[in-house]
Design a protein around this motif. Structure first.
Motif, PDB file in Angstrom:
ATOM      1  N   ASP A  72       7.905  31.987  27.058  1.00 36.84           N
ATOM      2  CA  ASP A  72       7.140  31.522  25.898  1.00 36.84           C
ATOM      3  C   ASP A  72       7.883  31.765  24.591  1.00 36.84           C
ATOM      4  OD1 ASP A  72       5.272  30.797  27.727  1.00 36.84           O
ATOM      5  OD2 ASP A  72       3.637  32.032  26.936  1.00 36.84           O
ATOM      6  N   ASN A  85       0.913  28.077  22.375  1.00 34.82           N
ATOM      7  CA  ASN A  85       1.953  29.105  22.450  1.00 34.82           C
ATOM      8  C   ASN A  85       1.866  29.952  21.179  1.00 34.82           C
ATOM      9  OD1 ASN A  85       4.315  30.639  22.508  1.00 34.82           O
ATOM     10  ND2 ASN A  85       5.528  28.995  23.426  1.00 34.82           N
ATOM     11  N   ILE A 140       3.439  26.448  28.775  1.00 32.47           N
ATOM     12  CA  ILE A 140       3.402  27.872  28.432  1.00 32.47           C
ATOM     13  C   ILE A 140       3.218  28.645  29.730  1.00 32.47           C
ATOM     14  CG2 ILE A 140       2.506  27.501  26.108  1.00 32.47           C
ATOM     15  CD1 ILE A 140      -0.269  28.254  27.169  1.00 32.47           C
ATOM     16  N   LYS A 141       3.517  29.932  29.694  1.00 29.21           N
ATOM     17  CA  LYS A 141       3.498  30.666  30.957  1.00 29.21           C
ATOM     18  C   LYS A 141       2.676  31.958  30.941  1.00 29.21           C
ATOM     19  CE  LYS A 141       5.191  28.028  33.750  1.00 29.21           C
ATOM     20  NZ  LYS A 141       4.180  27.136  33.180  1.00 29.21           N
ATOM     21  N   SER A 145       9.095  28.528  22.366  1.00 30.96           N
ATOM     22  CA  SER A 145       8.533  28.359  21.019  1.00 30.96           C
ATOM     23  C   SER A 145       9.549  27.711  20.080  1.00 30.96           C
ATOM     24  CB  SER A 145       8.077  29.711  20.456  1.00 30.96           C
ATOM     25  OG  SER A 145       9.195  30.557  20.212  1.00 30.96           O
ATOM     26  N   HIS A 149       7.878  25.429  35.107  1.00 33.41           N
ATOM     27  CA  HIS A 149       7.913  24.555  33.930  1.00 33.41           C
ATOM     28  C   HIS A 149       9.070  23.568  34.058  1.00 33.41           C
ATOM     29  CE1 HIS A 149       8.051  24.111  29.246  1.00 33.41           C
ATOM     30  NE2 HIS A 149       7.755  22.984  29.865  1.00 33.41           N
TER      31      HIS A 149
END
Length: 528
Positions: free
Chosen positions: A184, A248, A111-112, A188, A133
């Motif tokens: 994100d 997330n 996640i970021k 997802s 990532h």
């Protein structure tokens, strides 16, 4: 890099990676180890740290273990956070303030939004930050062809962003640049939905108490591939996959949509509402877009599996090589048996191998292997087997090119090498017309007083004059060439020599008498 580098100073580590110190927090974990090797192979000075204190992992990787982060962090030019998602923010909060100006802080989480915000908050203004990532796992052997997502932060990534981007791209990766929020949202579905669906298939099979092993007797290509991907997810770290689902915030919305669609499709099936089912499936196909492209790609995947297996089946009884994807070892030998799941090899004896290994059978799981290409197998055999050399001396046809003949010999796949070791001209037949007196006159000054040498040369002269016929004289004008062949250690050297000799004769070469006489002698081979 100097410890007192001022913010905004030029970073030269792209040109001098060997001077760049990289600290990987979580470097003893699987992804941490992967990137330790990645940076180390490119000349970076890598140090690892792990909460578990597994110094033996560092020793195996041949890098230092940071026993004191208070010292290691300020000395590092790049600090990479590769720890579980649940402790990423607190790890950043702890180490970021200790970093020196001009250095770079990266995170490798799935996640970021939260990690990037933490880096922005806790890293000093002179420290650059870059969300990262890698979209692959530690079982992938190389970064080539893989996707790496970078999340640069405006005003905080100017110097290091191009350096890292170039580093990954030079390794063959596809680099995608985005924002933390966009990352994100996309992930997802890319990870959240994909993992959730595969894990759900696995838990459903468990709930049904379904016999997967038995079902493989009735397997279709799509089912077989799907099972492999389900097993791939289920076989990895469940804590990691739990955190990807839970950390997330966009994943819950995806779950809700997925579950609703499952319920709706199930309702249509129970109601035998064929038209509504078809309508829904067609709508999904339109949204998907190029389904024909997907069909071709999946066909290619299916066919590649079939082709690989057929190639292995057709290689039974032949020398083959297999690369073990996970251990990195290469196994070469005669393929004795090939089943759906495993193969049996009689391993070849390579240089330095103990005698008790000779003719050793080894069973290998097919899912762990990649079959070596013809060129890879040839290279392994050349580098690892003990070979035999033979010299074949011939008179080549008038006007023939010895290099062209050499190239023809080199088409023999049982040869590790072939070279021209000697070339020589025949006797100059113009001399045979000279008289005894002329010969003596020319050579008397050299040989007077040394009758033994003179007599020896005179005998040679007489033998030379025995070449009487025109055909015989023409033969001695032909160019003589000695071809040195190096025969693979797993081949019969005498048989290969006979094949090459036959080829040379077929090309119009005449085997020299010296070469023919050696045929009857005991075989002596020079090992190399």
């Amino acid at each position: 890099m100097s410890a007192n580098l001022k913010p905004g100073s030029q970073v030269n580590t792209a040109q001098n990676p060997e001077k760049t110190k990289v600290l990987i927090l979580g470097g003893t974990g699987e992804m941490g180890q992967w990137f330790t090797r990645f940076f180390k192979e490119r000349g970076y000075e890598v140090t690892v740290w792990g909460k578990s204190g597994k110094t033996e992992v560092a020793r195996k990787l041949e890098v230092p273990f940071a026993s004191d982060l208070e010292e290691a962090v300020p000395e590092s030019d790049i600090v990479i956070v590769s720890v579980p998602i649940s402790v990423t923010e607190e790890t950043i909060a702890e180490i970021a303030p200790k970093m020196k100006a001009g250095s770079l802080l990266m995170d490798f989480t799935s996640i970021k939004v939260k990690p990037v915000e933490a880096m922005r908050k806790f890293a000093p203004s002179g420290v650059e930050i870059l969300g990262t990532h890698p979209m692959f796992g530690p079982t992938i052997p190389t970064i080539r062809g893989q996707t790496v997502i970078l999340v640069p932060v405006k005003g905080r990534s100017e110097k290091w962003f191009p350096v890292i981007k170039e580093l990954f791209e030079e390794g063959g990766a596809h680099v995608e640049i985005t924002t933390a929020a966009e990352h994100d949202r996309l992930v997802s579905v890319v990870q959240g939905l994909t993992h959730f669906a595969y894990i759900t298939i696995g838990t459903t099979i468990d709930r049904l108490d379904f016999d997967i092993k038995k079902s493989k007797k009735f397997v279709s290509p799509v089912y077989d591939i799907m099972l492999d991907f389900v097993g791939r997810i289920l076989g990895q770290n469940p804590y990691l996959y739990a955190l990807i689902q839970m950390e997330n915030t966009g994943v819950l919305e995806v779950h809700e949509a997925f579950i609703k669609e499952c319920e709706e499709l199930s309702r249509l099936v129970r109601a035998h509402d064929e038209e509504s089912f078809v309508k829904k499936m067609k709508a999904a196909a339109r949204k998907y877009g190029d389904t024909a492209h997907a069909l071709r790609k999946s066909d290619k995947l299916i066919n590649s599996r079939i082709t690989e297996y057929e190639t292995i089946l057709n290689s039974v009884g032949k020398v083959c090589g297999f690369f073990h994807i996970y251990s990195g070892k290469i196994h070469v030998g005669t393929l004795e048996k090939a089943g759906l799941d495993e193969i049996v090899l009689t391993k070849l004896v390579s240089k330095g191998t103990s005698l008790h290994i000779k003719n050793k059978f080894v069973k290998l799981k097919l899912e762990n292997l990649r079959m070596l290409s013809e060129s890879e197998l040839w290279k392994w055999r050349k580098e690892n087997l003990e070979h035999s050399t033979r010299d074949i001396s011939v008179l080549i046809p008038k006007g023939a090119d010895p290099v062209v003949i050499l190239n023809a010999i080199n088409t023999n796949k049982q040869l590790a090498a072939c070279e021209i070791s000697d070339m020589y001209k025949g006797i100059n037949l113009g001399d045979h017309k000279r008289t005894n007196r002329e010969y003596c006159k020319e050579n008397w000054e050299d040989y007077k007083g040394n009758w033994g040498d003179y007599k020896g040369n005179w005998d040679n002269y007489k033998k030379f004059n025995l070449i009487g016929t025109k055909k015989e004289r023409e033969e001695t004008k032909r160019l003589g060439v000695t071809y040195r062949i190096t025969v693979f250690g797993d081949c019969n050297a005498s048989s290969v020599e006979a094949d090459v000799t036959s080829l040379l004769c077929g090309l119009g070469c005449r085997i020299r008498e010296k070469n023919l006489k050696q045929k009857g002698k005991p075989e002596t081979e020079r090992k190399i």
